[in-house]
Design an enzyme around this catalytic site. Structure first.
Site, PDB file in Angstrom:
ATOM      1  CE  LYS A 150      -2.106 -10.639  -2.797  1.00 42.97           C
ATOM      2  NZ  LYS A 150      -1.968 -10.621  -4.236  1.00 42.97           N
ATOM      3  CE  LYS A 163       6.363 -12.334   0.834  1.00 43.46           C
ATOM      4  NZ  LYS A 163       5.424 -12.690  -0.221  1.00 43.46           N
ATOM      5  CE  LYS A 186       4.487  -2.648  -2.560  1.00 43.17           C
ATOM      6  NZ  LYS A 186       4.066  -2.700  -3.801  1.00 43.17           N
TER       7      LYS A 186
HETATM    8  P1  AMP Z   1       5.244  -8.857  -5.995  1.00 42.90           P
HETATM    9  O1  AMP Z   1       5.325  -7.402  -6.278  1.00 42.90           O
HETATM   10  O2  AMP Z   1       4.990  -9.204  -4.569  1.00 42.90           O
HETATM   11  O3  AMP Z   1       4.358  -9.593  -6.946  1.00 42.90           O
HETATM   12  O4  AMP Z   1       6.705  -9.430  -6.278  1.00 42.90           O
HETATM   13  C1  AMP Z   1       7.429  -9.237  -7.482  1.00 42.90           C
HETATM   14  C2  AMP Z   1       8.553 -10.245  -7.531  1.00 42.90           C
HETATM   15  O5  AMP Z   1       9.408 -10.099  -6.365  1.00 42.90           O
HETATM   16  C3  AMP Z   1       8.066 -11.693  -7.493  1.00 42.90           C
HETATM   17  O6  AMP Z   1       8.871 -12.491  -8.336  1.00 42.90           O
HETATM   18  C4  AMP Z   1       8.234 -12.115  -6.055  1.00 42.90           C
HETATM   19  O7  AMP Z   1       8.445 -13.498  -5.920  1.00 42.90           O
HETATM   20  C5  AMP Z   1       9.499 -11.337  -5.657  1.00 42.90           C
HETATM   21  N1  AMP Z   1       9.512 -11.047  -4.219  1.00 42.90           N
HETATM   22  C6  AMP Z   1       8.607 -10.313  -3.523  1.00 42.90           C
HETATM   23  N2  AMP Z   1       8.936 -10.253  -2.214  1.00 42.90           N
HETATM   24  C7  AMP Z   1      10.090 -10.977  -2.079  1.00 42.90           C
HETATM   25  C8  AMP Z   1      10.949 -11.297  -0.972  1.00 42.90           C
HETATM   26  N3  AMP Z   1      10.704 -10.843   0.247  1.00 42.90           N
HETATM   27  N4  AMP Z   1      12.026 -12.062  -1.208  1.00 42.90           N
HETATM   28  C9  AMP Z   1      12.309 -12.513  -2.464  1.00 42.90           C
HETATM   29  N5  AMP Z   1      11.548 -12.244  -3.545  1.00 42.90           N
HETATM   30  C10 AMP Z   1      10.455 -11.491  -3.361  1.00 42.90           C
END
Ligand code: AMP
Length: 324
Positions: free
Chosen positions: A98, A192, A195
């Site tokens: 980031k 991965k 967004k």
């Molecule tokens: P975030 O909004 O990025 O903080 O993600 C919210 C939850 O979704 C967290 O537990 C992340 O580990 C999971 N997460 C986000 N992107 C992925 C992905 N591509 N594959 C699996 N889990 C994800």
């Protein structure tokens, strides 16, 4: 919320809420570590609550709460900041990624995982269902819990093997719980699903929009013509089948791919159908909730009340042990 969030984390929350005392938190104080519009924040907080409820979080079972409605989150975060080694924060992959994208980096980006540690430790949670990308942050929560316990846990009166005094383990060291799909890849098949990479499918996207994204999505790079036999294991579409299709369909897809019985578009059409089976009821519930904002507000108010009571109890003990 995109399918990575859903498959990597939220599906587990829905399942685990019936097995554990579960808290699901909408972390709006984390959200402000990047530039934002206040009005948009209000809307997105509400939309995320709608999506979580539509995905299956039951507010009569799990406590669904907004982080900023429980002030103890930031109080504990400050306290934990005072014992978190700076080096641990600087080596977090998400911080490095980031901060690379920005000219000037706010301290909030660095301290982000400390607030996460506070979110977890405030409820003395022992299990945290996350995707793989959050495992490193959770390791930091364990470091911080261990450190706080060693400094401020009440001495038990017993001696440890090394001669030091044993202290109460006030904060459990939280363990990650992963789903069978802990790292969902994006439609580019390379990184991965996230967004910031623009390679996502939204949980509430329309079937037309999903198909417009699935159709050109990357598959087995060695499969150039329809008649080339493919290798399902290297194809992201196959992995999405494993998440959405029945075992019989997954098996059939693998055979059709290996024998070049199907082209990639045929395979994607079946995936789109499997996705619809799972996503239609979620979309329907989301539409119902969007038309009933009162139900969402009531769920959040009830969740905040439950969380405040727990947070109050933890902070009484924390303040007492720390000399406040
Ligand atoms: P975030 O909004 O990025 O903080 O993600 C919210 C939850 O979704 C967290 O537990 C992340 O580990 C999971 N997460 C986000 N992107 C992925 C992905 N591509 N594959 C699996 N889990 C994800």
């Amino acid at each position: 919320m995109h399918l990575g969030n859903y498959l990597g984390a939220v599906k587990n929350w829905v399942r685990l809420q019936h097995e554990f005392d579960t808290i699901v938190s909408i972390v709006d104080y984390h959200a402000i570590t990047i530039a934002y519009e206040p009005e948009q924040l209000r809307q997105r907080r509400h939309d995320l609550a709608v999506t979580l409820l539509a995905a299956g979080i039951d507010p009569d079972v799990a406590a669904l709460c907004v982080q900023s409605q429980v002030p103890e989150h930031t109080e504990l975060a400050w306290i934990l900041n005072t014992i978190t080694p700076l080096g641990e924060l600087e080596r977090q992959t998400q911080f490095k990624e980031k901060s690379r994208q920005q000219e000037s980096v706010a301290a909030g980006i660095l301290n982000y995982p400390v607030l996460q540690a506070a979110d977890i430790l405030l409820y003395r949670a022992d299990k945290v269902p996350v995707g793989e990308d959050q495992v490193q942050h959770l390791e930091l929560s364990r470091v911080v819990a261990r450190k706080w316990n060693a400094l401020f846990g009440t001495p038990t009166g017993r001696r440890l093997e090394d001669g030091s005094e044993e202290r109460e383990q006030f904060f459990p060291e939280p363990q990650p719980v992963l789903t069978p799909t802990p790292r969902v890849m994006g439609l580019d098949g390379k990184s991965k699903m996230s967004k910031s990479m623009g390679n996502t499918i939204g949980l509430l996207e329309s079937p037309e929009s999903i198909w417009a994204k699935l159709r050109p999505a990357v598959t087995d790079p060695k499969r150039i013509k329809k008649t080339d036999p493919g290798t399902p294991e290297v194809c992201n579409i196959y992995h999405l089948h494993k998440a959405f299709s029945t075992p019989a369909t997954v098996e059939h897809v693998a055979v059709q791919c290996r024998t070049a019985g199907w082209g990639c578009i045929d395979c994607k059409k079946v995936l789109a159908e499997s996705m619809e089976t799972e996503l239609v009821p979620i979309r329907r519930r989301a539409a119902e909730l969007a038309a009933a904002p009162r139900r969402v507000d009531d769920a959040l108010a009830a969740g905040a009340a439950r969380c405040r009571a727990l947070a109050h109890e933890t902070m009484l003990a924390v303040r007492d042990r720390m000399g406040f």
